[in-house]
Motif scaffolding. Structure first.
Motif, PDB file in Angstrom:
ATOM      1  N   GLN A  40       0.814  -1.214   0.000  1.00  0.00           N
ATOM      2  CA  GLN A  40       0.000   0.000   0.000  1.00  0.00           C
ATOM      3  C   GLN A  40       0.852   1.271   0.000  1.00  0.00           C
ATOM      4  O   GLN A  40       0.375   2.331  -0.387  1.00  0.00           O
ATOM      5  N   MET A  41       2.109   1.156   0.426  1.00  0.00           N
ATOM      6  CA  MET A  41       3.015   2.290   0.259  1.00  0.00           C
ATOM      7  C   MET A  41       3.222   2.587  -1.217  1.00  0.00           C
ATOM      8  O   MET A  41       3.391   3.736  -1.623  1.00  0.00           O
ATOM      9  N   VAL A  42       3.168   1.521  -2.045  1.00  0.00           N
ATOM     10  CA  VAL A  42       3.365   1.688  -3.487  1.00  0.00           C
ATOM     11  C   VAL A  42       2.292   2.587  -4.085  1.00  0.00           C
ATOM     12  O   VAL A  42       2.531   3.317  -5.053  1.00  0.00           O
ATOM     13  N   VAL A  43       1.067   2.536  -3.510  1.00  0.00           N
ATOM     14  CA  VAL A  43      -0.022   3.381  -4.002  1.00  0.00           C
ATOM     15  C   VAL A  43       0.393   4.851  -4.018  1.00  0.00           C
ATOM     16  O   VAL A  43      -0.013   5.612  -4.892  1.00  0.00           O
ATOM     17  N   VAL A  44       1.225   5.227  -3.037  1.00  0.00           N
ATOM     18  CA  VAL A  44       1.683   6.606  -2.934  1.00  0.00           C
ATOM     19  C   VAL A  44       3.041   6.802  -3.599  1.00  0.00           C
ATOM     20  O   VAL A  44       3.245   7.752  -4.351  1.00  0.00           O
ATOM     21  N   VAL A  45       3.994   5.878  -3.358  1.00  0.00           N
ATOM     22  CA  VAL A  45       5.376   6.148  -3.769  1.00  0.00           C
ATOM     23  C   VAL A  45       5.589   6.007  -5.279  1.00  0.00           C
ATOM     24  O   VAL A  45       6.411   6.724  -5.852  1.00  0.00           O
ATOM     25  N   VAL A  46       4.877   5.104  -5.959  1.00  0.00           N
ATOM     26  CA  VAL A  46       5.059   4.985  -7.414  1.00  0.00           C
ATOM     27  C   VAL A  46       4.643   6.269  -8.130  1.00  0.00           C
ATOM     28  O   VAL A  46       5.406   6.803  -8.951  1.00  0.00           O
ATOM     29  N   PRO A  47       3.425   6.812  -7.855  1.00  0.00           N
ATOM     30  CA  PRO A  47       3.104   8.096  -8.491  1.00  0.00           C
ATOM     31  C   PRO A  47       4.083   9.206  -8.129  1.00  0.00           C
ATOM     32  O   PRO A  47       4.418  10.048  -8.976  1.00  0.00           O
ATOM     33  N   LEU A  48       4.557   9.201  -6.872  1.00  0.00           N
ATOM     34  CA  LEU A  48       5.492  10.260  -6.465  1.00  0.00           C
ATOM     35  C   LEU A  48       6.852  10.105  -7.134  1.00  0.00           C
ATOM     36  O   LEU A  48       7.490  11.103  -7.489  1.00  0.00           O
ATOM     37  N   ILE A  49       7.312   8.876  -7.316  1.00  0.00           N
ATOM     38  CA  ILE A  49       8.565   8.660  -8.052  1.00  0.00           C
ATOM     39  C   ILE A  49       8.408   9.159  -9.483  1.00  0.00           C
ATOM     40  O   ILE A  49       9.306   9.813 -10.042  1.00  0.00           O
ATOM     41  N   ALA A  50       7.252   8.844 -10.088  1.00  0.00           N
ATOM     42  CA  ALA A  50       7.009   9.296 -11.456  1.00  0.00           C
ATOM     43  C   ALA A  50       6.974  10.818 -11.548  1.00  0.00           C
ATOM     44  O   ALA A  50       7.533  11.415 -12.475  1.00  0.00           O
ATOM     45  N   ILE A  51       6.329  11.451 -10.560  1.00  0.00           N
ATOM     46  CA  ILE A  51       6.170  12.907 -10.601  1.00  0.00           C
ATOM     47  C   ILE A  51       7.456  13.620 -10.212  1.00  0.00           C
ATOM     48  O   ILE A  51       7.901  14.560 -10.887  1.00  0.00           O
ATOM     49  N   GLU A  52       8.103  13.162  -9.117  1.00  0.00           N
ATOM     50  CA  GLU A  52       9.232  13.893  -8.553  1.00  0.00           C
ATOM     51  C   GLU A  52      10.586  13.497  -9.142  1.00  0.00           C
ATOM     52  O   GLU A  52      11.467  14.346  -9.293  1.00  0.00           O
ATOM     53  N   VAL A  53      10.766  12.209  -9.458  1.00  0.00           N
ATOM     54  CA  VAL A  53      12.075  11.742  -9.944  1.00  0.00           C
ATOM     55  C   VAL A  53      12.135  11.774 -11.466  1.00  0.00           C
ATOM     56  O   VAL A  53      13.103  12.251 -12.057  1.00  0.00           O
ATOM     57  N   LEU A  54      11.059  11.257 -12.117  1.00  0.00           N
ATOM     58  CA  LEU A  54      11.061  11.185 -13.575  1.00  0.00           C
ATOM     59  C   LEU A  54      10.322  12.353 -14.229  1.00  0.00           C
ATOM     60  O   LEU A  54      10.355  12.492 -15.457  1.00  0.00           O
ATOM     61  N   HIS A  55       9.628  13.157 -13.417  1.00  0.00           N
ATOM     62  CA  HIS A  55       8.935  14.358 -13.901  1.00  0.00           C
ATOM     63  C   HIS A  55       7.951  14.034 -15.031  1.00  0.00           C
ATOM     64  O   HIS A  55       7.919  14.707 -16.065  1.00  0.00           O
ATOM     65  N   THR A  56       7.128  13.008 -14.813  1.00  0.00           N
ATOM     66  CA  THR A  56       6.155  12.586 -15.820  1.00  0.00           C
ATOM     67  C   THR A  56       4.795  13.228 -15.554  1.00  0.00           C
ATOM     68  O   THR A  56       4.579  13.875 -14.531  1.00  0.00           O
ATOM     69  N   GLY A  57       3.844  12.963 -16.467  1.00  0.00           N
ATOM     70  CA  GLY A  57       2.498  13.498 -16.336  1.00  0.00           C
ATOM     71  C   GLY A  57       1.501  12.454 -15.884  1.00  0.00           C
ATOM     72  O   GLY A  57       1.861  11.325 -15.513  1.00  0.00           O
ATOM     73  N   THR A  58       0.220  12.808 -15.938  1.00  0.00           N
ATOM     74  CA  THR A  58      -0.854  11.938 -15.453  1.00  0.00           C
ATOM     75  C   THR A  58      -0.908  10.618 -16.208  1.00  0.00           C
ATOM     76  O   THR A  58      -1.107   9.556 -15.610  1.00  0.00           O
ATOM     77  N   PHE A  59      -0.748  10.649 -17.537  1.00  0.00           N
ATOM     78  CA  PHE A  59      -0.842   9.415 -18.311  1.00  0.00           C
ATOM     79  C   PHE A  59       0.249   8.423 -17.906  1.00  0.00           C
ATOM     80  O   PHE A  59      -0.017   7.222 -17.775  1.00  0.00           O
ATOM     81  N   ALA A  60       1.465   8.892 -17.716  1.00  0.00           N
ATOM     82  CA  ALA A  60       2.565   8.006 -17.336  1.00  0.00           C
ATOM     83  C   ALA A  60       2.310   7.381 -15.968  1.00  0.00           C
ATOM     84  O   ALA A  60       2.634   6.203 -15.733  1.00  0.00           O
ATOM     85  N   VAL A  61       1.722   8.136 -15.040  1.00  0.00           N
ATOM     86  CA  VAL A  61       1.398   7.589 -13.720  1.00  0.00           C
ATOM     87  C   VAL A  61       0.399   6.440 -13.862  1.00  0.00           C
ATOM     88  O   VAL A  61       0.545   5.380 -13.252  1.00  0.00           O
ATOM     89  N   GLY A  62      -0.635   6.625 -14.669  1.00  0.00           N
ATOM     90  CA  GLY A  62      -1.596   5.555 -14.901  1.00  0.00           C
ATOM     91  C   GLY A  62      -0.971   4.346 -15.562  1.00  0.00           C
ATOM     92  O   GLY A  62      -1.292   3.197 -15.232  1.00  0.00           O
ATOM     93  N   LEU A  63      -0.033   4.576 -16.491  1.00  0.00           N
ATOM     94  CA  LEU A  63       0.662   3.479 -17.157  1.00  0.00           C
ATOM     95  C   LEU A  63       1.470   2.657 -16.150  1.00  0.00           C
ATOM     96  O   LEU A  63       1.482   1.421 -16.197  1.00  0.00           O
ATOM     97  N   LEU A  64       2.137   3.326 -15.231  1.00  0.00           N
ATOM     98  CA  LEU A  64       2.916   2.615 -14.217  1.00  0.00           C
ATOM     99  C   LEU A  64       2.020   1.779 -13.312  1.00  0.00           C
ATOM    100  O   LEU A  64       2.377   0.658 -12.927  1.00  0.00           O
TER     101      LEU A  64
END
Length: 426
Positions: free
Chosen positions: A36-60
């Motif tokens: 359940q930590m992944v629910v938060v940390v995967v989107p945050l890694i995408a946003i903060e580390v890889l600087h991706t958008g909403t579509f990329a977060v959904g893809l992950l």
């Protein structure tokens, strides 16, 4: 009255009297916390580390569920042929290596979107093996009279992990970074493997068949046909498939909605998601009483029909006090989901013949979890093209309508679900 009084203690304190179940429960609870930590940390890694958008977060998010499409059915037939505990043990170790490697790559500054996708798919694939082996292993671990209590305990503690997981993930991400949260997630799977390793290998051996061993393709077909033809399993699969599409749509955009639209920080987003899961704990704790009072079939139907429409409160959320709508809508919905999970899990373990349990589990889990990548991508597309709020509206509508699937089958006519397969196949 005497037999009733003597039998009553067997239904209580399963964690105190059943060492092997206690170890399994500990490992499951901790690994759920990490998941359940992944629910938060995967989107945050995408946003903060890889600087991706909403579509990329959904893809992950979809990557965690994609393996069900590729290997779900053959794994189900294969698991039926082997002891379940070693499969679950290896699955936990693979998940640990996959999720820990994401953190290591990020710490070294070499992680890319492609590497994140591959490692999430590997971790998701490991969970395919674990999840398919789960139901038949529970059948061998617990006697029939203990299964409802065992499922309720696992559901309640699993939901407690869901409560703490996003909050811990958000706080860890706020203080130490989302990457550290991902590494901790990996460690929880290692702990689950440690607990499984301490359980004696006492699964009953599969009785040898006088008939020659059939091919995996034949066994896969047998599981699919059994689920498709059985009136109870068929409608349950349809309900979970539709509901999980809505769930995945919601998960794909929920964190983005909170962080970007509502303006909350990572820690607050994690805490908000965590608080909503309290509803799941209350639902799991009340399932046994609700089932005794209403019957298992009616408890299932009423709980999901009443709670699913509360998801329509979520997209009505607004800043500050309006976030209460997000919490209440999610919490009430999760209470109903917990009741459904306990009732359905106990039903499947008692109802499906042991020799078919893993492949049938694979068949209906392929349908309901295999739909999650579809939901994640739909949520991502709606969130990108329109807005996360629009995607949440669509998710709430899908979840609410999914409950109608349960009214198609025979369970609407009876008080209780059957405890065993009848001669007619129903």
């Amino acid at each position: 009255m005497a037999p009733t009084l003597e039998a009553e203690p067997k239904q209580k304190n399963i964690l105190r009297r059943h060492r092997d179940f206690r170890l399994f429960w500990l490992g499951e609870t901790i690994s759920t916390l990490g998941s359940q930590m992944v629910v938060v940390v995967v989107p945050l890694i995408a946003i903060e580390v890889l600087h991706t958008g909403t579509f990329a977060v959904g893809l992950l998010q979809a990557c965690l569920w994609l393996p069900w499409f590729v290997i779900g059915l053959p794994v189900g037939a294969w698991v039926d042929r082997h002891a379940k505990r070693p499969i679950m043990l290896v699955s936990d170790l693979v998940a640990f290596l996959a999720f820990a490697s994401i953190a290591i790559l990020a710490w070294t500054g070499t992680i890319t979107m492609a590497e994140l996708v591959v490692t999430l798919v590997i971790g998701g694939g490991a969970q395919v093996f674990f999840t398919i082996a789960y139901q038949p292993y529970m059948q061998s671990l617990l006697e029939e009279q203990d299964r409802e209590e065992g499922n309720a305990v696992l559901e309640a503690s699993g939901t407690a992990g869901q409560v703490a997981g996003p909050g811990v993930g958000g706080i860890v991400a706020q203080l130490f970074g989302a990457v550290t949260g991902m590494f901790i997630n990996g460690l929880t799977f290692a702990y689950s493997a440690f607990c499984l390793a301490r359980i004696p290998a006492n699964e009953p051996a599969r009785e040898p068949s006088e008939e020659p061993q059939t091919s995996l393709r034949t066994e896969i077909k047998e599981g699919i046909v059994f689920v498709a033809k059985n009136p109870y399993l068929r409608v349950m699969t349809l309900y979970e498939s539709l509901g999980n599409i809505g769930d995945a749509m919601m998960m794909a955009v929920a964190i983005v909605f909170l962080v970007r639209d509502m303006g909350v920080n990572a820690a607050t987003a994690g805490v908000l998601v965590a608080v909503t899961n309290i509803g799941g704990i209350l639902g799991a704790m009340g399932t046994s009483r609700l089932s005794r009072r209403l019957g298992t079939a009616r408890a299932l139907l009423i709980s999901v029909a009443v709670t699913a429409p509360f998801t329509l409160l979520i997209p009505l959320s607004f800043h500050n006090a309006g976030l209460a709508l997000f919490v209440v809508g999610s919490a009430v919905y999760l209470a109903g989901i917990s009741v459904a999970n306990v009732v359905l899990g106990t039903f499947v373990q008692s109802y499906v013949p042991e020799r078919l349990l893993a492949r049938c589990s694979a068949a209906f889990t392929l349908m309901n979890r295999g739909c999650m990548p579809v939901g994640s991508i739909l949520g991502a597309v709606l969130g990108s093209v329109y807005s996360p709020r629009t995607a949440l509206w669509a998710a709430g509508i899908v979840i609410t309508l999914s409950t109608g699937a349960l009214l198609i089958g025979p369970m609407r006519h009876g008080r209780d679900l059957p405890s065993e397969l009848l001669a007619t196949g129903e």
